[in-house]
Scaffold this motif. Sequence first.
Motif, PDB file in Angstrom:
ATOM      1  N   GLY A  61       0.793  -1.226   0.000  1.00  0.00           N
ATOM      2  CA  GLY A  61       0.000   0.000   0.000  1.00  0.00           C
ATOM      3  C   GLY A  61       0.825   1.275   0.000  1.00  0.00           C
ATOM      4  N   ASP A  62       2.138   1.190   0.209  1.00  0.00           N
ATOM      5  CA  ASP A  62       2.997   2.387   0.219  1.00  0.00           C
ATOM      6  C   ASP A  62       3.414   2.692  -1.220  1.00  0.00           C
ATOM      7  N   LYS A  63       2.453   3.158  -1.998  1.00  0.00           N
ATOM      8  CA  LYS A  63       2.688   3.404  -3.437  1.00  0.00           C
ATOM      9  C   LYS A  63       3.686   4.536  -3.692  1.00  0.00           C
ATOM     10  N   ASP A  64       3.781   5.473  -2.750  1.00  0.00           N
ATOM     11  CA  ASP A  64       4.695   6.608  -2.917  1.00  0.00           C
ATOM     12  C   ASP A  64       6.082   6.326  -2.354  1.00  0.00           C
ATOM     13  N   HIS A  65       6.323   5.116  -1.895  1.00  0.00           N
ATOM     14  CA  HIS A  65       7.636   4.654  -1.411  1.00  0.00           C
ATOM     15  C   HIS A  65       8.195   5.517  -0.274  1.00  0.00           C
ATOM     16  N   HIS A  66       7.363   5.773   0.718  1.00  0.00           N
ATOM     17  CA  HIS A  66       7.818   6.484   1.921  1.00  0.00           C
ATOM     18  C   HIS A  66       8.744   5.595   2.750  1.00  0.00           C
ATOM     19  N   ILE A  67       8.491   4.301   2.718  1.00  0.00           N
ATOM     20  CA  ILE A  67       9.264   3.366   3.540  1.00  0.00           C
ATOM     21  C   ILE A  67      10.568   3.038   2.829  1.00  0.00           C
ATOM     22  N   LYS A  68      11.668   3.479   3.412  1.00  0.00           N
ATOM     23  CA  LYS A  68      13.001   3.246   2.826  1.00  0.00           C
ATOM     24  C   LYS A  68      13.687   2.042   3.474  1.00  0.00           C
ATOM     25  N   THR A  69      13.639   1.976   4.816  1.00  0.00           N
ATOM     26  CA  THR A  69      14.281   0.863   5.528  1.00  0.00           C
ATOM     27  C   THR A  69      13.302   0.288   6.553  1.00  0.00           C
ATOM     28  N   ILE A  70      13.482  -0.987   6.824  1.00  0.00           N
ATOM     29  CA  ILE A  70      12.676  -1.661   7.847  1.00  0.00           C
ATOM     30  C   ILE A  70      13.642  -2.345   8.808  1.00  0.00           C
ATOM     31  N   THR A  71      13.462  -2.096  10.101  1.00  0.00           N
ATOM     32  CA  THR A  71      14.281  -2.718  11.136  1.00  0.00           C
ATOM     33  C   THR A  71      13.375  -3.598  11.978  1.00  0.00           C
ATOM     34  N   TYR A  72      13.741  -4.872  12.094  1.00  0.00           N
ATOM     35  CA  TYR A  72      12.970  -5.791  12.922  1.00  0.00           C
ATOM     36  C   TYR A  72      13.665  -5.957  14.266  1.00  0.00           C
ATOM     37  N   GLU A  73      12.896  -5.935  15.314  1.00  0.00           N
ATOM     38  CA  GLU A  73      13.425  -6.111  16.671  1.00  0.00           C
ATOM     39  C   GLU A  73      13.260  -7.591  17.031  1.00  0.00           C
ATOM     40  N   TRP A  74      14.280  -8.375  16.699  1.00  0.00           N
ATOM     41  CA  TRP A  74      14.210  -9.828  16.841  1.00  0.00           C
ATOM     42  C   TRP A  74      13.941 -10.269  18.272  1.00  0.00           C
ATOM     43  N   ASN A  75      14.389  -9.489  19.243  1.00  0.00           N
ATOM     44  CA  ASN A  75      14.191  -9.867  20.650  1.00  0.00           C
ATOM     45  C   ASN A  75      12.740  -9.708  21.110  1.00  0.00           C
ATOM     46  N   THR A  76      11.867  -9.106  20.285  1.00  0.00           N
ATOM     47  CA  THR A  76      10.463  -8.921  20.669  1.00  0.00           C
ATOM     48  C   THR A  76       9.566 -10.075  20.219  1.00  0.00           C
ATOM     49  N   VAL A  77      10.151 -11.057  19.549  1.00  0.00           N
ATOM     50  CA  VAL A  77       9.333 -12.156  19.042  1.00  0.00           C
ATOM     51  C   VAL A  77       8.678 -12.901  20.207  1.00  0.00           C
ATOM     52  N   LYS A  78       7.382 -13.178  20.057  1.00  0.00           N
ATOM     53  CA  LYS A  78       6.681 -13.931  21.101  1.00  0.00           C
ATOM     54  C   LYS A  78       5.507 -14.676  20.484  1.00  0.00           C
ATOM     55  N   ARG A  79       5.171 -15.762  21.125  1.00  0.00           N
ATOM     56  CA  ARG A  79       4.079 -16.606  20.649  1.00  0.00           C
ATOM     57  C   ARG A  79       2.759 -15.865  20.781  1.00  0.00           C
ATOM     58  N   ASN A  80       1.939 -16.004  19.762  1.00  0.00           N
ATOM     59  CA  ASN A  80       0.603 -15.424  19.750  1.00  0.00           C
ATOM     60  C   ASN A  80      -0.359 -16.449  20.354  1.00  0.00           C
ATOM     61  N   PRO A  81      -1.174 -16.068  21.322  1.00  0.00           N
ATOM     62  CA  PRO A  81      -2.095 -17.031  21.930  1.00  0.00           C
ATOM     63  C   PRO A  81      -3.067 -17.652  20.928  1.00  0.00           C
ATOM     64  N   MET A  82      -3.309 -16.981  19.814  1.00  0.00           N
ATOM     65  CA  MET A  82      -4.228 -17.497  18.801  1.00  0.00           C
ATOM     66  C   MET A  82      -3.518 -18.397  17.792  1.00  0.00           C
ATOM     67  N   GLY A  83      -2.211 -18.547  17.930  1.00  0.00           N
ATOM     68  CA  GLY A  83      -1.423 -19.350  16.997  1.00  0.00           C
ATOM     69  C   GLY A  83      -0.397 -18.474  16.306  1.00  0.00           C
ATOM     70  N   GLY A  84       0.671 -19.072  15.838  1.00  0.00           N
ATOM     71  CA  GLY A  84       1.728 -18.304  15.196  1.00  0.00           C
ATOM     72  C   GLY A  84       2.503 -17.486  16.215  1.00  0.00           C
ATOM     73  N   PHE A  85       3.132 -16.403  15.723  1.00  0.00           N
ATOM     74  CA  PHE A  85       3.873 -15.535  16.623  1.00  0.00           C
ATOM     75  C   PHE A  85       3.881 -14.118  16.107  1.00  0.00           C
ATOM     76  N   MET A  86       4.329 -13.190  16.954  1.00  0.00           N
ATOM     77  CA  MET A  86       4.325 -11.768  16.639  1.00  0.00           C
ATOM     78  C   MET A  86       5.738 -11.211  16.752  1.00  0.00           C
ATOM     79  N   LEU A  87       5.965 -10.111  16.042  1.00  0.00           N
ATOM     80  CA  LEU A  87       7.278  -9.480  16.007  1.00  0.00           C
ATOM     81  C   LEU A  87       7.088  -7.985  15.791  1.00  0.00           C
ATOM     82  N   ASN A  88       7.893  -7.174  16.472  1.00  0.00           N
ATOM     83  CA  ASN A  88       7.831  -5.718  16.324  1.00  0.00           C
ATOM     84  C   ASN A  88       8.955  -5.235  15.411  1.00  0.00           C
ATOM     85  N   GLY A  89       8.747  -4.080  14.841  1.00  0.00           N
ATOM     86  CA  GLY A  89       9.771  -3.436  14.029  1.00  0.00           C
ATOM     87  C   GLY A  89       9.431  -1.965  13.857  1.00  0.00           C
ATOM     88  N   TYR A  90      10.258  -1.286  13.083  1.00  0.00           N
ATOM     89  CA  TYR A  90      10.007   0.123  12.788  1.00  0.00           C
ATOM     90  C   TYR A  90      10.639   0.462  11.438  1.00  0.00           C
TER      91      TYR A  90
END
Length: 129
Positions: A61-90
Motif C-alpha cells: 500500500g505504500d505506493k509513494d515509497h515512503h518506507i526506505k528501511t525496515i528494522t525488525y526487533e528480533w528480541n520482541t518475538v513472542k508466541r501469539n495465543p491465537m497461533g503463530g507468533f508476533m514481532l515488532n519493528g520500525y
Amino acid sequence: MFKKVLKIIGIGLGVLLLTAFIAGAIQGFAGKGTISMNDKEYMIKVAKDHQKEMDESVRYGDKDHHIKTITYEWNTVKRNPMGGFMLNGYVNGNKKLFVRLMIDKVNDKIECRVYTCSNVIDEWENQGQ
C-alpha cells in the motif's frame, strides 16, 4: 477390618496423586525456560527465513515509497495465543514509525501480515489506494 483397608488404600492413592501432581508441576516450571528459549530461537529463524514476505507486508500500500528501511526487533518475538507468533519493528530508523507483524502457518504455508502500525504508516498506505 474392611474399613481399615479402604482407609489405607485411600491414603496411599492420595499420596501417590499428590506426588504425581507436584512432580508434574516442578517439571513444567523447570522446563518452561528451555522450551521457550528454543521456541524463541525457532520463531526468529522462521521470521528471518521469511523476511522478504515480511518486508512486502510492511510496504503493501505504500505506493509513494515512503518506507526506505525496515528494522525488525528480533528480541520482541513472542508466541501469539491465537497461533503463530508476533514481532515488532520500525521503519526509516524511527521507532515512532512502528509496525507489528503476525507470522502464522496457514495451509502449510507461512503468512506474514501487519496487524498494527503507527498512524503515519497507516496514512501512507491509505494514500496509495
